[in-house]
Write a protein that holds these residues in place. Structure first.
Motif, PDB file in Angstrom:
ATOM      1  N   GLY A 108     -57.492 -49.021  67.993  1.00  8.76           N
ATOM      2  CA  GLY A 108     -57.283 -50.196  67.944  1.00  8.76           C
ATOM      3  C   GLY A 108     -57.437 -51.864  67.767  1.00  8.76           C
ATOM      4  O   GLY A 108     -56.568 -52.726  67.574  1.00  8.76           O
ATOM      5  N   CYS A 109     -58.676 -51.406  68.118  1.00  4.62           N
ATOM      6  CA  CYS A 109     -59.475 -52.805  67.905  1.00  4.62           C
ATOM      7  C   CYS A 109     -59.786 -53.211  65.823  1.00  4.62           C
ATOM      8  O   CYS A 109     -59.068 -53.900  66.338  1.00  4.62           O
ATOM      9  CB  CYS A 109     -60.725 -52.631  68.784  1.00  4.62           C
ATOM     10  SG  CYS A 109     -60.727 -52.518  70.220  1.00  4.62           S
ATOM     11  N   HIS A 110     -59.500 -52.148  65.385  1.00  4.55           N
ATOM     12  CA  HIS A 110     -59.643 -51.963  64.083  1.00  4.55           C
ATOM     13  C   HIS A 110     -58.245 -52.702  63.170  1.00  4.55           C
ATOM     14  O   HIS A 110     -57.855 -53.688  63.242  1.00  4.55           O
ATOM     15  CB  HIS A 110     -60.098 -50.898  63.248  1.00  4.55           C
ATOM     16  CG  HIS A 110     -61.330 -50.451  63.479  1.00  4.55           C
ATOM     17  ND1 HIS A 110     -62.450 -51.298  63.090  1.00  4.55           N
ATOM     18  CD2 HIS A 110     -61.682 -49.337  63.334  1.00  4.55           C
ATOM     19  CE1 HIS A 110     -63.312 -50.597  63.268  1.00  4.55           C
ATOM     20  NE2 HIS A 110     -63.515 -49.460  63.475  1.00  4.55           N
ATOM     21  N   LEU A 111     -56.854 -52.224  64.281  1.00  2.56           N
ATOM     22  CA  LEU A 111     -56.003 -52.933  63.683  1.00  2.56           C
ATOM     23  C   LEU A 111     -55.761 -54.162  64.152  1.00  2.56           C
ATOM     24  O   LEU A 111     -54.930 -54.450  63.570  1.00  2.56           O
ATOM     25  CB  LEU A 111     -55.347 -51.265  64.730  1.00  2.56           C
ATOM     26  CG  LEU A 111     -53.495 -51.878  64.106  1.00  2.56           C
ATOM     27  CD1 LEU A 111     -52.775 -52.114  62.500  1.00  2.56           C
ATOM     28  CD2 LEU A 111     -52.707 -50.663  64.665  1.00  2.56           C
ATOM     29  N   ALA A 112     -56.375 -54.310  65.337  1.00  8.11           N
ATOM     30  CA  ALA A 112     -55.793 -55.459  65.858  1.00  8.11           C
ATOM     31  C   ALA A 112     -56.751 -56.595  65.391  1.00  8.11           C
ATOM     32  O   ALA A 112     -56.008 -57.804  65.165  1.00  8.11           O
ATOM     33  CB  ALA A 112     -56.403 -55.804  67.812  1.00  8.11           C
ATOM     34  N   THR A 113     -57.247 -56.047  64.216  1.00  8.12           N
ATOM     35  CA  THR A 113     -57.871 -57.492  63.742  1.00  8.12           C
ATOM     36  C   THR A 113     -58.100 -57.677  62.901  1.00  8.12           C
ATOM     37  O   THR A 113     -58.089 -58.497  61.318  1.00  8.12           O
ATOM     38  CB  THR A 113     -60.522 -55.955  63.101  1.00  8.12           C
ATOM     39  OG1 THR A 113     -60.592 -56.490  64.718  1.00  8.12           O
ATOM     40  CG2 THR A 113     -61.262 -57.441  62.458  1.00  8.12           C
ATOM     41  N   PHE A 114     -57.201 -56.439  61.610  1.00  3.27           N
ATOM     42  CA  PHE A 114     -55.951 -56.208  60.336  1.00  3.27           C
ATOM     43  C   PHE A 114     -55.109 -57.367  60.675  1.00  3.27           C
ATOM     44  O   PHE A 114     -54.926 -58.360  59.945  1.00  3.27           O
ATOM     45  CB  PHE A 114     -56.043 -54.911  60.359  1.00  3.27           C
ATOM     46  CG  PHE A 114     -55.979 -55.088  58.392  1.00  3.27           C
ATOM     47  CD1 PHE A 114     -55.697 -56.008  57.527  1.00  3.27           C
ATOM     48  CD2 PHE A 114     -57.019 -54.256  58.469  1.00  3.27           C
ATOM     49  CE1 PHE A 114     -55.764 -56.090  56.410  1.00  3.27           C
ATOM     50  CE2 PHE A 114     -56.858 -54.068  56.841  1.00  3.27           C
ATOM     51  CZ  PHE A 114     -56.444 -55.115  55.325  1.00  3.27           C
ATOM     52  N   VAL A 115     -54.391 -57.566  61.984  1.00  6.95           N
ATOM     53  CA  VAL A 115     -53.249 -58.175  61.982  1.00  6.95           C
ATOM     54  C   VAL A 115     -54.110 -59.357  62.366  1.00  6.95           C
ATOM     55  O   VAL A 115     -53.225 -60.712  62.471  1.00  6.95           O
ATOM     56  CB  VAL A 115     -53.015 -57.480  63.603  1.00  6.95           C
ATOM     57  CG1 VAL A 115     -51.730 -58.992  64.033  1.00  6.95           C
ATOM     58  CG2 VAL A 115     -51.943 -56.359  63.105  1.00  6.95           C
ATOM     59  N   LEU A 116     -54.978 -59.958  62.903  1.00 10.99           N
ATOM     60  CA  LEU A 116     -55.469 -61.464  63.043  1.00 10.99           C
ATOM     61  C   LEU A 116     -56.180 -61.681  61.743  1.00 10.99           C
ATOM     62  O   LEU A 116     -55.317 -62.726  61.872  1.00 10.99           O
ATOM     63  CB  LEU A 116     -57.225 -60.991  63.853  1.00 10.99           C
ATOM     64  CG  LEU A 116     -57.765 -62.547  64.062  1.00 10.99           C
ATOM     65  CD1 LEU A 116     -56.969 -62.962  64.676  1.00 10.99           C
ATOM     66  CD2 LEU A 116     -58.996 -61.541  65.406  1.00 10.99           C
ATOM     67  N   ALA A 117     -56.311 -60.867  60.934  1.00 12.26           N
ATOM     68  CA  ALA A 117     -56.697 -61.579  59.707  1.00 12.26           C
ATOM     69  C   ALA A 117     -55.098 -61.796  58.807  1.00 12.26           C
ATOM     70  O   ALA A 117     -55.483 -62.306  58.134  1.00 12.26           O
ATOM     71  CB  ALA A 117     -57.642 -59.876  58.817  1.00 12.26           C
ATOM     72  N   ALA A 118     -54.508 -61.187  58.949  1.00  9.01           N
ATOM     73  CA  ALA A 118     -52.896 -60.990  59.074  1.00  9.01           C
ATOM     74  C   ALA A 118     -52.325 -62.541  59.285  1.00  9.01           C
ATOM     75  O   ALA A 118     -51.877 -63.838  58.200  1.00  9.01           O
ATOM     76  CB  ALA A 118     -52.202 -59.896  58.840  1.00  9.01           C
ATOM     77  N   ARG A 119     -52.265 -63.043  60.715  1.00 10.68           N
ATOM     78  CA  ARG A 119     -52.348 -64.349  61.017  1.00 10.68           C
ATOM     79  C   ARG A 119     -52.881 -65.482  60.222  1.00 10.68           C
ATOM     80  O   ARG A 119     -52.829 -66.649  59.692  1.00 10.68           O
ATOM     81  CB  ARG A 119     -52.213 -64.284  62.135  1.00 10.68           C
ATOM     82  CG  ARG A 119     -51.813 -63.018  63.153  1.00 10.68           C
ATOM     83  CD  ARG A 119     -50.153 -63.887  62.464  1.00 10.68           C
ATOM     84  NE  ARG A 119     -49.237 -62.608  63.631  1.00 10.68           N
ATOM     85  CZ  ARG A 119     -47.974 -62.325  62.651  1.00 10.68           C
ATOM     86  NH1 ARG A 119     -47.476 -62.627  62.149  1.00 10.68           N
ATOM     87  NH2 ARG A 119     -47.623 -61.307  63.548  1.00 10.68           N
ATOM     88  N   VAL A 120     -54.394 -65.155  60.471  1.00  7.26           N
ATOM     89  CA  VAL A 120     -55.352 -65.895  59.549  1.00  7.26           C
ATOM     90  C   VAL A 120     -55.139 -66.490  58.257  1.00  7.26           C
ATOM     91  O   VAL A 120     -55.137 -67.759  58.029  1.00  7.26           O
ATOM     92  CB  VAL A 120     -56.506 -66.048  59.950  1.00  7.26           C
ATOM     93  CG1 VAL A 120     -58.317 -66.812  58.899  1.00  7.26           C
ATOM     94  CG2 VAL A 120     -57.155 -65.870  61.590  1.00  7.26           C
ATOM     95  N   ALA A 121     -54.847 -65.286  57.761  1.00  6.64           N
ATOM     96  CA  ALA A 121     -54.334 -65.660  56.375  1.00  6.64           C
ATOM     97  C   ALA A 121     -52.783 -66.259  55.829  1.00  6.64           C
ATOM     98  O   ALA A 121     -52.538 -66.101  54.613  1.00  6.64           O
ATOM     99  CB  ALA A 121     -54.544 -64.177  55.541  1.00  6.64           C
ATOM    100  N   GLY A 122     -51.739 -66.405  57.160  1.00  6.77           N
ATOM    101  CA  GLY A 122     -50.798 -67.195  57.043  1.00  6.77           C
ATOM    102  C   GLY A 122     -49.590 -66.431  56.684  1.00  6.77           C
ATOM    103  O   GLY A 122     -48.469 -66.642  56.490  1.00  6.77           O
TER     104      GLY A 122
END
Length: 344
Positions: free
Chosen positions: A223-237
């Motif tokens: 779940g933490c890895h998945l949340a980090t990837f979602v965070l990266a997607a939001r940062v990437a726009g």
């Protein structure tokens, strides 16, 4: 017999494969950036701000504690004492080494060897790391398949067929291993190893005291890895809803298990480019998201650099004279220090 015949050639082959896999990962990222352009990726990296860094550090801390708890549960079930504080520090150092050194497993090799030497039982310590890493990978695959079946994604129409084929292949591999390992008559070293593995799984992964904890810890880590990837997607726009974004990030996370990568870079970006493109979000945005994820993971691993400085460099990876194998206490079989790299 020449040194080549006694192990030098296999060692050189492993070294050559490590270099080829690392170069392959770097080349794949370079080819994607050349094909799609560097604009979205650079824009995403420039948008990493303080809230994103703090979020990555928090998620990384929770994931590291989850890994440490899982490792402690498995190790102590196998009969090796491992304080949680020590496990957290060693996992942080392992995450940092995995994120900065080629291969992506040297940090886990180091923590297994160091713990084994401190506990006086290298074989059991190596097996504990192998089993806890295996448990984490299995839980990730099961959760990924479940979510990919439940949520729309480019691979959803093919999942039932792929799952059936994968199960059939897994069953076939298990049967082949059993046929090769089980002796036709009398005891054998391979049969003893199989019995030890079965005992390890029963005690370390499926026991009533350890099984639920291992499952919970592994779920938290995924779940933490998945949340980090979602965070990266939001940062990437990327502004797609979570129901669309989660399956794509799961595919990219699964791709990180492929061998041709450089500290995670390579297949992750390739699969992200394909998945985001197939979902209509743009291949360039997929690559940008994967690269931002890699940067956030590196940021989250930085506390491991402090542990590395405060608790010493990974000298446990350097073999001492006459230190080929360590540990046969409590019935554990000796395991070579180099044996973890291929298993983890």
């Amino acid at each position: 017999m020449s040194s080549d015949a006694t192990g030098t050639s296999p060692a050189r082959a492993r070294t050559a494969w490590a270099w080829l896999s690392n170069l392959g990962g770097v080349a794949l990222v370079g080819a994607l950036l050349w094909w799609l352009g560097t604009g979205p990726a650079l824009a995403g990296l420039r948008r990493i701000d303080a809230p994103a860094v703090l979020g990555a550090l928090a998620l990384g801390a929770l994931a590291t504690v989850g890994c440490a708890w899982r490792w402690r549960l498995v190790a102590e079930a196998l009969g090796i004492r491992l304080p949680l504080g020590t496990a957290v520090a060693d996992c942080y150092r392992a995450v940092f080494l995995n994120a900065t050194l080629p291969g992506g497993v040297l940090g886990d090799v180091h923590r297994a060897v160091r713990h084994g030497r401190e506990a006086g039982d290298l074989g059991r310590a190596v097996r504990a790391v192998v089993w806890e890493r295996t448990a984490g990978q299995l839980v990730q695959v099961v959760l990924a398949v479940a979510l990919l079946l439940a949520l729309p994604s480019p691979v959803r129409p093919y999942l039932p067929t792929v799952t059936a084929v994968a199960v059939a292949v897994a069953v076939g591999l298990v049967l082949v291993v059993l046929v090769r390992v089980l002796p036709r008559s009398g005891p054998s070293r391979r049969a003893r190893a199989l019995r030890a593995a079965v005992a390890d799984v029963r005690a370390g992964l499926l026991g009533r005291r350890t099984g639920p904890g291992v499952l919970l810890a592994s779920t938290v880590v995924v779940g933490c890895h998945l949340a980090t990837f979602v965070l990266a997607a939001r940062v990437a726009g990327v502004t797609a809803p979570l129901a669309v974004l989660v399956p794509l990030t799961l595919l990219a996370l699964l791709a990180m298990g492929l061998p041709a990568n450089m500290a995670g870079f390579g297949p992750r970006e390739g699969v992200a480019a394909w998945a985001f493109g197939a979902a209509g979000l743009g291949a360039a945005e997929g690559v940008a998201t994967a690269l931002v994820y890699g940067a956030l993971v590196l940021v989250a691993a930085l506390p491991g650099a402090a542990v590395l400085v405060l608790r010493g460099h990974p000298s446990a990876l350097r073999r001492r004279p006459g230190d080929r194998t360590v540990g046969s206490q409590g019935g554990s079989s000796p395991v070579p220090a180099a044996g973890l790299a291929g298993s983890a």
